[in-house]
Design a protein around this motif. Structure first.
Motif, PDB file in Angstrom:
ATOM      1  N   GLY A 100       0.772  -1.235   0.000  1.00  0.00           N
ATOM      2  CA  GLY A 100       0.000   0.000   0.000  1.00  0.00           C
ATOM      3  C   GLY A 100       0.805   1.288   0.000  1.00  0.00           C
ATOM      4  O   GLY A 100       0.244   2.355   0.256  1.00  0.00           O
ATOM      5  N   ILE A 101       2.071   1.229  -0.291  1.00  0.00           N
ATOM      6  CA  ILE A 101       2.881   2.460  -0.310  1.00  0.00           C
ATOM      7  C   ILE A 101       2.704   3.120  -1.674  1.00  0.00           C
ATOM      8  O   ILE A 101       3.279   2.678  -2.668  1.00  0.00           O
ATOM      9  CB  ILE A 101       4.363   2.158  -0.022  1.00  0.00           C
ATOM     10  CG1 ILE A 101       4.513   1.530   1.363  1.00  0.00           C
ATOM     11  CG2 ILE A 101       5.193   3.439  -0.134  1.00  0.00           C
ATOM     12  CD1 ILE A 101       5.916   1.086   1.692  1.00  0.00           C
ATOM     13  N   ASP A 102       1.888   4.167  -1.701  1.00  0.00           N
ATOM     14  CA  ASP A 102       1.591   4.818  -2.981  1.00  0.00           C
ATOM     15  C   ASP A 102       1.949   6.299  -2.990  1.00  0.00           C
ATOM     16  O   ASP A 102       1.575   7.026  -3.908  1.00  0.00           O
ATOM     17  CB  ASP A 102       0.121   4.621  -3.357  1.00  0.00           C
ATOM     18  CG  ASP A 102      -0.847   5.082  -2.270  1.00  0.00           C
ATOM     19  OD1 ASP A 102      -0.403   5.784  -1.322  1.00  0.00           O
ATOM     20  OD2 ASP A 102      -2.042   4.743  -2.353  1.00  0.00           O
ATOM     21  N   ASN A 103       2.659   6.765  -1.954  1.00  0.00           N
ATOM     22  CA  ASN A 103       3.137   8.148  -1.955  1.00  0.00           C
ATOM     23  C   ASN A 103       4.309   8.283  -0.992  1.00  0.00           C
ATOM     24  O   ASN A 103       4.626   7.346  -0.242  1.00  0.00           O
ATOM     25  CB  ASN A 103       2.004   9.128  -1.601  1.00  0.00           C
ATOM     26  CG  ASN A 103       1.385   8.849  -0.245  1.00  0.00           C
ATOM     27  OD1 ASN A 103       2.088   8.679   0.760  1.00  0.00           O
ATOM     28  ND2 ASN A 103       0.053   8.814  -0.195  1.00  0.00           N
ATOM     29  N   ALA A 104       4.933   9.443  -1.014  1.00  0.00           N
ATOM     30  CA  ALA A 104       6.127   9.671  -0.205  1.00  0.00           C
ATOM     31  C   ALA A 104       5.828   9.621   1.286  1.00  0.00           C
ATOM     32  O   ALA A 104       6.639   9.137   2.077  1.00  0.00           O
ATOM     33  CB  ALA A 104       6.760  11.011  -0.587  1.00  0.00           C
ATOM     34  N   ASP A 105       4.658  10.113   1.688  1.00  0.00           N
ATOM     35  CA  ASP A 105       4.341  10.146   3.112  1.00  0.00           C
ATOM     36  C   ASP A 105       4.211   8.742   3.690  1.00  0.00           C
ATOM     37  O   ASP A 105       4.725   8.449   4.779  1.00  0.00           O
ATOM     38  CB  ASP A 105       3.044  10.920   3.351  1.00  0.00           C
ATOM     39  CG  ASP A 105       2.704  11.017   4.840  1.00  0.00           C
ATOM     40  OD1 ASP A 105       3.538  11.573   5.594  1.00  0.00           O
ATOM     41  OD2 ASP A 105       1.647  10.518   5.241  1.00  0.00           O
ATOM     42  N   LYS A 106       3.537   7.863   2.986  1.00  0.00           N
ATOM     43  CA  LYS A 106       3.416   6.481   3.453  1.00  0.00           C
ATOM     44  C   LYS A 106       4.780   5.792   3.462  1.00  0.00           C
ATOM     45  O   LYS A 106       5.069   4.982   4.348  1.00  0.00           O
ATOM     46  CB  LYS A 106       2.420   5.708   2.593  1.00  0.00           C
ATOM     47  CG  LYS A 106       0.975   6.129   2.816  1.00  0.00           C
ATOM     48  CD  LYS A 106       0.032   5.354   1.921  1.00  0.00           C
ATOM     49  CE  LYS A 106      -1.409   5.803   2.115  1.00  0.00           C
ATOM     50  NZ  LYS A 106      -2.337   5.119   1.184  1.00  0.00           N
ATOM     51  N   ALA A 107       5.600   6.113   2.474  1.00  0.00           N
ATOM     52  CA  ALA A 107       6.948   5.548   2.451  1.00  0.00           C
ATOM     53  C   ALA A 107       7.745   5.990   3.668  1.00  0.00           C
ATOM     54  O   ALA A 107       8.469   5.196   4.280  1.00  0.00           O
ATOM     55  CB  ALA A 107       7.660   5.975   1.169  1.00  0.00           C
ATOM     56  N   ARG A 108       7.591   7.255   4.045  1.00  0.00           N
ATOM     57  CA  ARG A 108       8.286   7.772   5.230  1.00  0.00           C
ATOM     58  C   ARG A 108       7.805   7.058   6.487  1.00  0.00           C
ATOM     59  O   ARG A 108       8.608   6.659   7.343  1.00  0.00           O
ATOM     60  CB  ARG A 108       8.039   9.280   5.351  1.00  0.00           C
ATOM     61  CG  ARG A 108       8.670   9.907   6.590  1.00  0.00           C
ATOM     62  CD  ARG A 108       8.213  11.349   6.776  1.00  0.00           C
ATOM     63  NE  ARG A 108       6.769  11.466   6.811  1.00  0.00           N
ATOM     64  CZ  ARG A 108       6.010  11.125   7.862  1.00  0.00           C
ATOM     65  NH1 ARG A 108       6.578  10.638   8.961  1.00  0.00           N
ATOM     66  NH2 ARG A 108       4.694  11.278   7.813  1.00  0.00           N
ATOM     67  N   GLN A 109       6.483   6.894   6.616  1.00  0.00           N
ATOM     68  CA  GLN A 109       5.944   6.196   7.784  1.00  0.00           C
ATOM     69  C   GLN A 109       6.471   4.766   7.872  1.00  0.00           C
ATOM     70  O   GLN A 109       6.831   4.288   8.960  1.00  0.00           O
ATOM     71  CB  GLN A 109       4.412   6.165   7.715  1.00  0.00           C
ATOM     72  CG  GLN A 109       3.737   7.511   7.867  1.00  0.00           C
ATOM     73  CD  GLN A 109       2.228   7.379   7.770  1.00  0.00           C
ATOM     74  OE1 GLN A 109       1.613   6.595   8.500  1.00  0.00           O
ATOM     75  NE2 GLN A 109       1.620   8.116   6.853  1.00  0.00           N
ATOM     76  N   ALA A 110       6.514   4.095   6.737  1.00  0.00           N
ATOM     77  CA  ALA A 110       7.007   2.717   6.716  1.00  0.00           C
ATOM     78  C   ALA A 110       8.486   2.652   7.069  1.00  0.00           C
ATOM     79  O   ALA A 110       8.935   1.745   7.771  1.00  0.00           O
ATOM     80  CB  ALA A 110       6.756   2.093   5.340  1.00  0.00           C
ATOM     81  N   ALA A 111       9.247   3.651   6.611  1.00  0.00           N
ATOM     82  CA  ALA A 111      10.680   3.689   6.904  1.00  0.00           C
ATOM     83  C   ALA A 111      10.943   3.930   8.382  1.00  0.00           C
ATOM     84  O   ALA A 111      11.955   3.477   8.925  1.00  0.00           O
ATOM     85  CB  ALA A 111      11.360   4.767   6.063  1.00  0.00           C
TER      86      ALA A 111
END
Length: 231
Positions: free
Chosen positions: A191-202
């Motif tokens: 479900g990583i479809d934008n930079a913000d979600k990628a940051r949260q996952a990181a």
């Protein structure tokens, strides 16, 4: 595969051999600054489409690993290999059965120093992988922690992979998994479809895997690289 080889990965793109990607799109992915490309899919994976995708990726300097999900898709020539073991299923064929079949057929050819097991915990009941493997996706925090301890402490697996496949997951659960692991590296995908979600996952996992968005919004996919690397 040696552990050091993937222990520095923060961002990974995952490409499905059964899905089309143009040369221009592949060039953008492979030169994006991502740490690695994982090739793998839940269905439609064959020797032919896997070797074709590998050959195209091999034109670039980026690390490239194969997630071996079928005997048909077992292709030599990758930098490394991941063998998934689905931890949250009662079907033994997805824990050791299929893997043993593969070793009967190809055991003497496995590059062991470049091969690592992935302890998969599939957490989206709608995902193809969950339906195929019969994964028990509705886990409490205590149950998830137990699975992580099983993988990390008892089985000594080098990777625990939390797979939400198409749905953005519960980052608190992902953080709990990372805090529980003592030697395993926690991968997160889904479900990583934008930079913000990628940051949260990181912020939650050791390694972030970005897949489906590549095929629907390449620019959004590319934006995840710097988002992860800046955490």
């Amino acid at each position: 595969m040696n552990e050091v080889w993937f222990s520095s990965w923060r961002h990974v793109f995952k490409l499905d051999p059964d899905r089309e990607i143009s040369d221009e799109q592949l060039d953008a992915i492979c030169t994006s600054g991502t740490d690695a490309i994982i090739v793998g899919g839940s269905s439609g994976v064959t020797f032919e489409n896997t070797v074709d995708l590998m050959a195209r990726i091999r034109r670039y300097a980026v690390d490239c690993a194969l997630e071996v999900s079928t005997l048909e898709g077992a292709v030599p020539g990758f930098d490394g290999y991941f063998v998934p073991l689905v931890l949250n299923t009662s079907r033994a064929e997805w824990i050791t059965g299929r893997q043993t079949e593969g070793l009967i057929e190809y055991g003497s050819f496995v590059p062991w120093e470049e091969t690592a097991a992935q302890g998969y915990i599939i957490l989206n009941e709608e995902a193809t992988a969950a339906k195929v493997t019969g994964a028990q996706t509705e886990l409490t925090e205590a149950e998830l922690t137990a699975h992580v301890r099983m993988a990390d402490r008892l089985m000594r697996l080098p990777v625990v992979y939390l797979e939400y496949s198409g749905r953005f997951g519960d980052m608190q659960l992902v953080k709990r998994a990372r805090m529980t692991a003592t030697q395993a590296r926690v991968f997160y995908g889904g479900g990583i479809d934008n930079a913000d979600k990628a940051r949260q996952a990181a912020e939650a996992a050791h390694t972030v895997v970005v897949g489906n968005i590549i095929y629907s919004d390449l620019e959004a996919a590319l934006s995840t690289v710097s988002a992860v690397k800046n955490v």
